[in-house]
Design a protein around this motif. Structure first.
Motif, short mmCIF file in Angstrom:
data_model
loop_
_atom_site.label_atom_id
_atom_site.label_comp_id
_atom_site.label_asym_id
_atom_site.label_seq_id
_atom_site.Cartn_x
_atom_site.Cartn_y
_atom_site.Cartn_z
N PHE A 1 3.63 1.89 2.76
CA PHE A 1 4.61 2.98 2.75
C PHE A 1 3.90 4.32 2.83
O PHE A 1 2.80 4.49 2.27
N LEU A 2 4.53 5.26 3.51
CA LEU A 2 4.07 6.64 3.52
C LEU A 2 4.62 7.36 2.29
O LEU A 2 5.64 6.93 1.72
N VAL B 1 -0.91 3.33 8.19
CA VAL B 1 0.33 2.70 7.71
C VAL B 1 1.03 1.98 8.86
O VAL B 1 1.49 0.83 8.71
N ARG B 2 1.09 2.65 9.99
CA ARG B 2 1.75 2.04 11.15
C ARG B 2 1.02 0.77 11.60
O ARG B 2 1.65 -0.25 11.91
N ALA B 3 -0.30 0.81 11.61
CA ALA B 3 -1.08 -0.35 12.04
C ALA B 3 -0.93 -1.53 11.08
O ALA B 3 -0.77 -2.68 11.50
N GLU C 1 11.89 6.34 -2.22
CA GLU C 1 12.74 5.32 -2.84
C GLU C 1 12.11 3.93 -2.76
O GLU C 1 12.16 3.15 -3.72
N LYS C 2 11.49 3.62 -1.61
CA LYS C 2 10.85 2.32 -1.44
C LYS C 2 9.64 2.18 -2.38
O LYS C 2 9.39 1.11 -2.93
N ILE C 3 8.92 3.28 -2.55
CA ILE C 3 7.76 3.26 -3.46
C ILE C 3 8.22 3.03 -4.89
O ILE C 3 7.63 2.22 -5.62
N PHE D 1 0.83 -1.19 0.00
CA PHE D 1 0.00 0.00 0.00
C PHE D 1 0.87 1.26 0.00
O PHE D 1 1.93 1.29 0.63
N VAL D 2 0.39 2.28 -0.68
CA VAL D 2 0.95 3.63 -0.54
C VAL D 2 -0.19 4.47 0.03
O VAL D 2 -1.22 4.65 -0.61
N GLU D 3 -0.01 4.94 1.25
CA GLU D 3 -1.10 5.55 1.99
C GLU D 3 -0.59 6.75 2.80
O GLU D 3 0.46 6.67 3.42
N ALA D 4 -1.36 7.85 2.80
CA ALA D 4 -0.94 9.09 3.46
C ALA D 4 -1.25 9.11 4.95
O ALA D 4 -0.63 9.87 5.70
N ARG D 5 -2.20 8.29 5.41
CA ARG D 5 -2.58 8.31 6.83
C ARG D 5 -1.56 7.51 7.65
O ARG D 5 -1.50 6.28 7.56
#
Length: 396
Positions: A68-69, A37-39, A74-76, A29-33
Motif C-alpha cells: 500500500f502507498l 508498490v506497483r511492481a 483506510e487499507k493500512i 508492505f507500506v511503502e512510499a515509492r
C-alpha cells in the motif's frame, strides 16, 4: 494471517518479509515509492537470493505479498487492525512519518478486537521503540485508545545482523525487485517489551538482557566491520571479504574482538562465554563470504557518524577502559578511520577538511569527545602518524 511491514527496502524485503513468509504469514508492505508498490502488486512476489557461508546460494520466491502507498490510509488501518505482527524498517528519520498510520490502525484495532499486538522496531536507533511509542501517542486523542497502546501494544527493539548488500550488475540479475542477503536467520528481540504473546516467527530469539545484546552487535559486528572497511580501504581492497583475508588486517580484527569480548563478558556476566565465542567465530566466517561482495566503501560510509563517542569505535574503546582493558587494537581501527578519504563520500570529505583546518587532535576532541592528552588518544595519534607514512607507500 498477515504481518504488516513498514518499508519495503533491503531489511523489509531482504529479511522481515522473508521471515514472515517462512512463518506462514502474508506480508503487507507500506511503502512510499510508487514504482516499487506497483511492481510488488503487479507480480505478487519477488526473488531473494540467500548466500551461504560455504559458497553456495539458494534462490527463493517470496510470494504472498502486497503493498500500500501512504495515501491508502483506510487499507493500512484495516491491515494493522487485523495483523498478527508489525515491523518497521524505514530509517529512524522516517519514524515521525509512519506514526500517524500506526495510531489510526491501533485506534481501529482498539475498537474492533482489542487484541494485543507487537511492533518489531528494526531501526538503527537505540531508543527507536520508545521514540516510536511517543510519536504514536501524540496522534491519539481518546483516553481509551491511548490506554490500549500503552498496555497492549509492544514496541519491541530488535538487533538486525543479517547483511543485505547493495544489488548491482555484479550479481548478474536484471530485475528491479531482486534482492540478495546472507543466509542468516537470527533476530534477537527485547523479550521484556512484548505485550500479549509473540507469534511464532522463524528466526526470532527472545533476549532478556537486551542492552547486552545491543552492545554486542555494536561492538562486535559493527566494530568488526569498521576494522575491515577502514583498513581495507587504506590497503586498496574493494570488498570486505578481501580485507579479512589480509593477514595484518585479520590480526587487528581478532585483537579488537578479544579486547571487546573480554570487556563485554565482564560487564554482562549473564552472557554465555561459549555462546559468545561461537557467535564471534560465526561472524568471522560470514564476513569472509565472497558471495556477498560487500564493498569497503559501503561499510565505511559516513565516518563522522561512526566516530561519535557512543558509536562502534570510540564506544568500544570506552567500554574496554571502563572494564580496565586498554584497547590497543581498537585504537588501530580509529587511526585508520581518521584517514578515510573516499572522494565520493561527503562525510569522508568533511572529516578530512576538519583535519586540515583544525588538526587531528581537534577532531578527537570535538567529534570523538576524547581528551587528546589521554593515553588512548596518544596511542591513536601515534598510530595515525605511522599510517600516514604507510598510506603513501600503499598508494604508490
Amino acid at each position: 494471517m498477515i504481518g504488516v511491514q513498514f518499508g519495503a527496502g533491503n531489511i523489509g524485503r531482504g529479511f522481515m518479509a522473508h521471515l514472515f513468509r517462512e512463518s506462514g504469514l502474508e506480508t503487507v508492505f507500506v511503502e512510499a515509492r510508487e514504482e516499487l508498490v506497483r511492481a510488488l502488486n503487479s507480480r505478487g512476489w519477488y526473488p531473494l537470493r540467500l548466500l551461504k557461508k560455504d559458497g553456495s546460494s539458494v534462490d527463493l520466491k517470496i510470494d504472498k505479498v502486497r503493498a500500500f502507498l501512504p495515501s491508502e490510509k483506510e487499507k493500512i488501518s484495516q491491515a494493522i487492525s487485523a495483523a498478527k505482527i508489525i515491523a518497521t524498517a524505514v530509517g529512524a528519520h522516517n519514524l515521525p512519518a509512519i506514526a500517524p498510520f500506526l495510531a489510526a490502525g491501533f485506534a481501529q484495532r482498539c475498537r474492533e478486537s482489542g487484541e494485543a499486538i507487537n511492533v518489531l522496531c528494526c531501526e538503527n536507533l537505540k531508543d527507536a521503540p520508545q521514540v516510536l511509542q511517543n510519536l504514536v501517542l501524540e496522534h491519539l486523542e481518546g483516553e481509551e485508545e491511548r490506554k490500549f497502546v500503552a498496555e497492549k501494544v509492544g514496541f519491541v527493539g530488535t538487533v538486525i545482523a543479517r547483511m543485505v548488500p547493495v544489488v548491482d550488475a555484479r550479481f548478474g540479475v536484471d530485475d528491479p525487485l531482486f534482492l540478495v542477503a546472507e543466509h542468516y536467520y537470527r533476530l534477537p528481540y527485547d523479550a521484556k517489551a512484548v505485550r500479549g504473546e509473540m507469534p511464532r516467527i522463524v528466526g526470532l530469539v527472545p533476549v532478556k538482557n537486551f542492552v547486552a545484546e545491543m552492545d554486542r552487535k555494536l561492538f562486535i559486528h559493527n566494530l568488526g566491520h569498521a576494522v575491515l572497511a577502514y583498513w581495507g580501504y587504506l590497503k586498496g581492497y574493494r570488498y570486505i571479504h578481501e580485507a579479512i583475508n589480509d593477514e595484518e588486517i585479520a590480526s587487528i580484527l581478532d585483537g579488537a574482538w578479544q579486547e571487546v569480548s573480554k570487556a563485554l563478558l565482564q560487564k554482562y556476566p549473564d552472557l554465555d562465554p561459549k555462546e559468545h565465542t561461537e557467535l564471534v567465530k560465526d561472524l568471522r566466517e560470514r564476513f569472509a563470504n565472497p558471495l556477498l561482495m560487500d564493498t569497503v566503501q559501503r561499510v565505511a560510509r559516513d565516518p563522522l557518524r561512526k566516530l561519535k563517542p557512543q558509536d562502534r569505535i570510540v564506544g568500544a574503546a570506552m567500554l574496554c577502559m571502563s572494564q580496565g582493558i586498554f584497547p590497543n587494537f581498537v585504537a588501530l581501527c580509529l587511526a585508520a578511520a581518521l584517514l578515510y578519504d573516499w572522494p565520493e563520500d561527503q562525510e569522508a570529505q568533511k572529516l578530512q577538511e576538519l583535519i586540515v583546518a583544525k588538526g587531528v587532535k581537534a577532531v578527537l576532541k570535538e567529534v570523538c569527545e576524547l581528551d587528546p592528552e589521554s593515553d588512548f588518544a596518544r596511542r591513536v595519534l601515534e598510530e595515525y602518524q605511522k599510517l600516514c607514512v604507510r598510506k603513501k607507500e600503499w598508494r604508490k
